[in-house]
Scaffold this motif. Structure first.
Motif, PDB file in Angstrom:
ATOM      1  N   THR A 252       0.873  -1.184   0.000  1.00 58.83           N
ATOM      2  CA  THR A 252       0.000   0.000   0.000  1.00 58.83           C
ATOM      3  C   THR A 252       0.895   1.214   0.000  1.00 58.83           C
ATOM      4  O   THR A 252       2.097   1.117   0.234  1.00 58.83           O
ATOM      5  CB  THR A 252      -0.906   0.058   1.240  1.00 58.83           C
ATOM      6  N   ILE A 253       0.288   2.321  -0.276  1.00 59.85           N
ATOM      7  CA  ILE A 253       1.098   3.558  -0.314  1.00 59.85           C
ATOM      8  C   ILE A 253       1.319   4.113   1.082  1.00 59.85           C
ATOM      9  O   ILE A 253       2.060   5.058   1.263  1.00 59.85           O
ATOM     10  CB  ILE A 253       0.417   4.631  -1.189  1.00 59.85           C
TER      11      ILE A 253
ATOM     12  N   ARG B 118      -5.071   1.198  -8.323  1.00 52.00           N
ATOM     13  CA  ARG B 118      -4.002   2.104  -7.878  1.00 52.00           C
ATOM     14  C   ARG B 118      -4.288   3.508  -8.380  1.00 52.00           C
ATOM     15  O   ARG B 118      -3.488   4.098  -9.086  1.00 52.00           O
ATOM     16  CB  ARG B 118      -2.642   1.606  -8.383  1.00 52.00           C
TER      17      ARG B 118
ATOM     18  N   GLU C  48      -6.119   7.431  -7.326  1.00 51.72           N
ATOM     19  CA  GLU C  48      -6.367   8.302  -6.161  1.00 51.72           C
ATOM     20  C   GLU C  48      -7.767   8.081  -5.601  1.00 51.72           C
ATOM     21  O   GLU C  48      -8.000   8.177  -4.391  1.00 51.72           O
ATOM     22  CB  GLU C  48      -6.160   9.761  -6.549  1.00 51.72           C
TER      23      GLU C  48
ATOM     24  N   ALA D  38      -4.031  -2.322 -11.767  1.00 49.74           N
ATOM     25  CA  ALA D  38      -3.727  -0.893 -11.806  1.00 49.74           C
ATOM     26  C   ALA D  38      -5.002  -0.103 -11.552  1.00 49.74           C
ATOM     27  O   ALA D  38      -4.945   1.041 -11.117  1.00 49.74           O
ATOM     28  CB  ALA D  38      -3.120  -0.507 -13.153  1.00 49.74           C
TER      29      ALA D  38
ATOM     30  N   TYR E 203      -7.598   5.017  -3.648  1.00 46.68           N
ATOM     31  CA  TYR E 203      -6.853   5.314  -2.421  1.00 46.68           C
ATOM     32  C   TYR E 203      -7.756   6.040  -1.414  1.00 46.68           C
ATOM     33  O   TYR E 203      -7.750   5.762  -0.224  1.00 46.68           O
ATOM     34  CB  TYR E 203      -5.600   6.159  -2.735  1.00 46.68           C
TER      35      TYR E 203
END
Lengths: 848, 170
Positions: B69-70, B151, B153, B148, B156
């Motif tokens: 994860t970011i 992935r 914003e 993807a 997120y």
């Protein structure tokens, strides 16, 4: 057959390869660079798309918010205290800081940065406070004030964290954007480069394509041209492989061989065009070429052969084969031409020529026959006239006889003239050179024509212009003939005038002179337009006038031929009404006077009485000849044909045989051959041909048959005497005497001569004899090759030798003469030493 | 850019058929309530809401998602209930989920995100039940590494942590 060999510029493959290789390398490099850059850009874009950034601003501000909420909870917690809320807010803030601390997104910031320091402060706060938060409620409650104080101290740091973080991440974001921009710019640059390279490649390809097109067009054009040439060629063109299988067959070949390309393609050429009888040779040739590389026809130019059409007809063809290389394979190209018409035309020409030659021969044969057929009866007439003249006649009778003789002689002259032409046409006239006294010859001509000149009341004379020359070696009869023809011609066209013969000598050197003879008259002259024609055959200036003056129109034509045979030149100048001047100029060899001068000027009586065999079928001729010979004091026996002649000749010894040629049963030539071949004591008796046929070729035949000489018909007394003089010296009694006495016999003869001639003349003759003999000996020692000259000189000296009784020497000379006449070089060479030996003896005797 | 990553480390540990679960009435929580689902749902165990404690969530069937994860450093192993299964269990019939965190942070999640192999409501990370300090009690985890599409914003922002409420709306 590919035209590319000659007409298409060779393809410069190396250059082409270099260019394309270069472009390919540029292309590959560009593609590689683009791939790398694209990867980089994709990564960057992926990063942007995958946006790991979260909402940084929000997260940072949220951290501050959550800290503030925690702080607020602490303040609010004074009353009533909600510890659970404190713990919750702490946990939320703790979580946030943990996120900032652990997340990779926020880890890129340097440790020394304000952000990192602030974050460190927050972390420290959390680590120092977490135990208090986690303790029981009372402890927490007691610590709340301290926590609040600590939080207050942290307040600035959190503020700084948020603000510095914002700046920090904004810079990061900028940097990232900038990176993408740079990557995109690079990508754009490389793409532009690639585009340029591709443009260049495209241009290059276009150029190459155009060049290829041009070459293709040129090749196509050359092919079309070649095909046009081949299809319109009149020559058949056949292309085959080295095994002889047909690859191509052009339109002309189709036409010539009556075959179609589609039918013969791939077939062995031998089966298609080669006639069966040549097929084996053809197959052998193909085999030879393939196995040994030997070619007899290929590359050897044009060859004439036979070829076969579809229907089996065989025709002549002219063929040229060439081998060439087409690609990797060798091919044979054949060019064939149907030459049937040409061969036919050639054959026709040959036939025409043969016919023409046959015609010429027929003409000559006709003249020969005519000479015989005319001269034989004429011979009889003239002979009888001669006999008649010797009898007792009245004056009138004698005049008639004279007239008949003149007419007869004239007719004979005409016949001779025509025969002369025939002789020249046959091209077999030999020049017989003998010493001639030019003055005497000219005098003789003028004397001989005196009567004719008088009849036209002309005066005729001759004279030397400039220095005189006397003795020359030449063919006197010919020279005489020329002069006679010119003089008689002049007399014919002149009345009451003067005929003038002039001779003018230009000395070339001591032994040779050029003599100009000119016969001029004061007659009618010749019109300028006729001047060129007067030397042509059968030319008479005017039909009427020609009739008036008579003549065959051949006289000047003969004169022209004779002059040409002397390698001389001739011409005529004339003014109508004033006269003409015919002239000719010939080269003449100067010579010494001959020894037999006395003999020639004074025809002698026969030395002795001869036994003569006359073989002649014609009764009149028999009678004339018999009378003439008997009157000369000889004894004559007759034989009526060749067979009887042979029998008589072998049965009895004769001094000479006069042999007619054309006779029944056996002709004179066969008779002569039989006599010569017979094994008899008399087989070598001299034989003289007596014939009206005066052609040189005929006379050669007489000699070849074994005859010794020739007498023309009609028999002329003078010629007969000369012939008899030649044979009379071959006297068996002489032979006996020579055998017995040799040198004594010769001395005896010389003594007799001295008595008869007197000392002065005898000494003169003796000196000449010695001079002539020595000259001949020197000449013979030098190995002469001229057989005619040899025969002439031996003949001359043999006569001189006979006069002096040098019979051994004379016999050798006669043998030499006969060998020389027969052109028997080997025999001549074997005889020369004998002659020289004999001369040495003779010289010794004469000197004494 | 369709660079989908088809190597999701996604392991179904226990597979309990939703229809089978459906048959039973939603039990009442016995432990601390971790999640309250409200709004357009058919299954409830309280006053119009469905409440879940850790055991109840576990009983729905757990699923493990391994992903980066970011917000975390390195690969993480999350265990939780598939959102799909959860929504099915409560009989959600709306189109959107208003998910709220302890601090009242709320995000709107389309119900269409709840698919098999999609996000899970995680309660355990790297073998430990997540505390509040570690973004517990619940964290909506999308299998970020698997696609993807996860992935972004938006995704997120939907990965809400310290989750404790869900309201199903129209």
């Amino acid at each position: 057959m590919s035209p590319s060999d000659d007409h298409i510029p060779p393809v410069t493959r190396p250059k082409f390869l270099t260019g394309s290789a270069l472009v390919a390398v540029i292309f590959a490099v560009c593609v590689g660079v683009i791939a790398i850059l694209a990867q980089s850009v994709v990564r960057d874009l992926q990063m942007l798309e995958a946006s790991k950034s979260d909402n940084i601003q929000w997260t940072l501000s949220q951290a501050e918010v959550e800290f503030l909420e925690f702080q607020a909870t602490l303040r609010r917690s004074s009353e009533p205290v909600d510890l659970e809320k404190v713990r919750e807010e702490f946990d939320i803030f703790y979580s946030r800081i943990q996120t900032l601390k652990n997340s990779p997104i926020y880890s890129g910031v340097g440790e020394d940065s304000v952000y990192a320091i602030s974050l460190g402060s927050a972390k420290t706060f959390l680590d120092e406070t977490v135990d208090l938060i986690d303790s029981d409620d009372s402890t927490l409650l007691a610590s709340l004030e301290e926590i609040e104080n600590r939080a207050s101290e942290l307040r600035i740091s959190i503020r700084t964290l948020a603000s510095s973080g914002l700046i920090q991440f904004a810079e990061q974001s900028d940097q990232q954007r900038s990176n993408v921009t740079v990557a995109l710019l690079r990508l754009a640059a490389v793409s532009a480069l690639l585009l340029g390279a591709l443009s260049l490649l495209a241009l290059y390809s276009t150029a190459i394509s155009r060049l290829t097109q041009q070459r293709g067009a040129a090749l196509a054009e050359a092919n079309v041209r070649m095909n046009t040439i081949l299809s319109t060629s009149l020559d058949g063109v056949i292309v085959s492989d080295t095994m002889g299988r047909i690859l191509d067959f052009n339109a002309a070949a189709e036409r010539i061989f009556q075959r179609k390309l589609k039918d013969v393609k791939g077939l062995p050429i031998g089966e298609v065009i080669v006639p069966p009888h040549l097929r084996k040779a053809h197959d052998d040739g193909v085999k030879r070429m393939n196995e040994k590389g030997i070619t007899r026809v290929v590359g050897k130019g044009r060859v004439r052969l036979e070829a076969m059409r579809a229907d089996g007809t065989i025709f002549p063809t002219e063929l040229a084969l060439q081998s060439a290389t087409s690609g990797n394979t060798q091919i044979i190209i054949g060019f064939l031409r149907d030459i049937s018409s040409r061969v036919q035309a050639e054959n026709e020409l040959l036939n025409v020529r043969d016919r023409a030659l046959a015609g010429e021969k027929a003409k000559a044969d006709f003249l020969t026959v005519m000479s015989h057929e005319i001269r034989t009866p004429l011979n009889g007439v003239l002979g009888n006239l001669t006999l008649l003249d010797d009898t007792a006649l009245s004056d009138d009778q004698r005049r008639y006889v004279d007239n008949m003789q003149i007419s007869g002689q004239l007719l004979m002259e005409h016949v001779d003239t025509v025969l002369d032409i025939a002789r020249f046409e046959s091209g077999k006239v030999e020049m017989i050179k003998e010493p001639v006294h030019l003055g005497n010859l000219l005098q003789g001509v003028v004397d001989g024509q005196g009567g004719a000149a008088n009849s036209n009341r002309n005066m005729i004379k001759w004279a030397w212009v400039g220095p005189e020359i006397e003795w020359v070696a030449t063919d006197a009869k010919r020279l005489q003939q020329i002069l006679l023809n010119l003089v008689s011609n002049a007399i014919k066209f002149t009345h009451d005038g003067v005929i003038s013969v002039e001779a003018q000598a230009d000395m070339v050197n001591e032994t040779c002179a050029t003599v100009l003879f000119r016969v001029s008259d004061t007659g009618v002259g010749i019109a300028p337009e006729d001047l060129d024609k007067v030397f042509e055959d059968f030319h008479t200036t005017d039909a009427t006038f020609g009739r008036q003056v008579g003549g065959t129109g051949l006289g000047l034509g003969i004169a022209r031929r004779l002059v040409e045979s002397f390698e001389g030149e001739f011409g005529v100048d004339s003014t109508v009404g004033q006269g003409s001047a015919f002239w000719f100029r010939i080269p003449l060899d100067l010579t010494e006077p001959p020894l037999r001068v006395t003999e020639e000027t004074k025809p002698a009586e026969p030395a002795r009485k001869l036994e003569i065999l006359l073989v002649e079928d014609n009764k009149i001729n028999q009678m004339v000849a018999q009378e003439m010979l008997t009157n000369l004091g000889h004894r004559v026996r007759l034989a009526e044909d060749g067979q009887k002649g042979v029998e008589a000749a072998l049965a009895h010894r004769y001094d000479v045989i006069f042999m007619d040629i054309s006779m029944p049963v056996m002709d004179g030539l066969d008779a002569t051959r039989q006599i010569r071949a017979a094994d008899a004591p008399w087989s070598e008796t001299p034989i003289y041909a007596v014939s009206a046929n005066v052609l040189a070729s005929e006379q050669q035949r007489f000699l070849a048959a074994g005859m010794n000489g020739f007498l023309g018909k009609p028999l002329i007394r003078k010629s007969v005497i000369a012939a008899l003089n030649e044979v009379s010296v071959v006297d068996p009694t002489d032979l006996t005497m020579r055998a017995a006495h040799g040198k004594d016999g010769m001395i005896h003869t010389m003594a007799q001569m001295r008595d008869e001639l007197g000392d002065t003349v005898y000494d003169l003759l003796k000196d000449r004899f010695l001079g002539e003999g020595n000259a001949l000996a020197v000449w013979l020692e030098n190995g002469p090759v001229d057989m005619t000259e040899m025969a002439n000189r031996c003949h001359r000296s043999a006569g001189s030798a006979a006069v002096f009784g040098a019979l051994g020497f004379r016999d050798e000379l006669i043998a030499l003469e006969q060998a020389a006449k027969a052109k028997d070089v080997t025999r001549v060479a074997s005889l020369v030493p004998n002659a020289l030996a004999e001369w040495a003896k003779v010289e010794a005797v004469v000197q004494d | 850019m369709m660079l989908r990553h088809f190597m999701p480390i996604l392991t179904v540990i226990g597979m309990i058929s939703p229809t089978f679960v459906h048959a039973e009435e939603l039990a009442s929580p016995t432990g601390r309530i971790l999640l309250t689902v409200s709004g357009q749902i058919t299954e409830t165990n309280a006053d119009g809401v469905a409440q879940f404690d850790l055991d109840m969530l576990r009983d729905l069937g757990v699923e493990e998602v391994q992903t980066t994860t970011i917000w975390t450093d390195g690969p993480q192993v999350f265990v939780g209930v598939s959102l799909d299964v959860l929504m099915d269990r409560v009989g959600a019939s709306g189109s959107s989920i208003d998910a709220s965190a302890i601090n009242d942070y709320t995000v709107q999640i389309p119900l269409s995100d709840a698919v098999d192999g999609g996000p899970i409501v995680a309660f355990q990370r790297n073998g430990n039940v997540m505390s509040r300090r570690e973004k517990g009690p619940l964290w909506l985890i999308y299998p970020f590494d698997s696609s993807a599409d996860y992935r972004t914003e938006v995704i997120y922002s939907r990965s809400i942590w310290q989750l404790d409420r869900m309201a199903i709306t129209q």
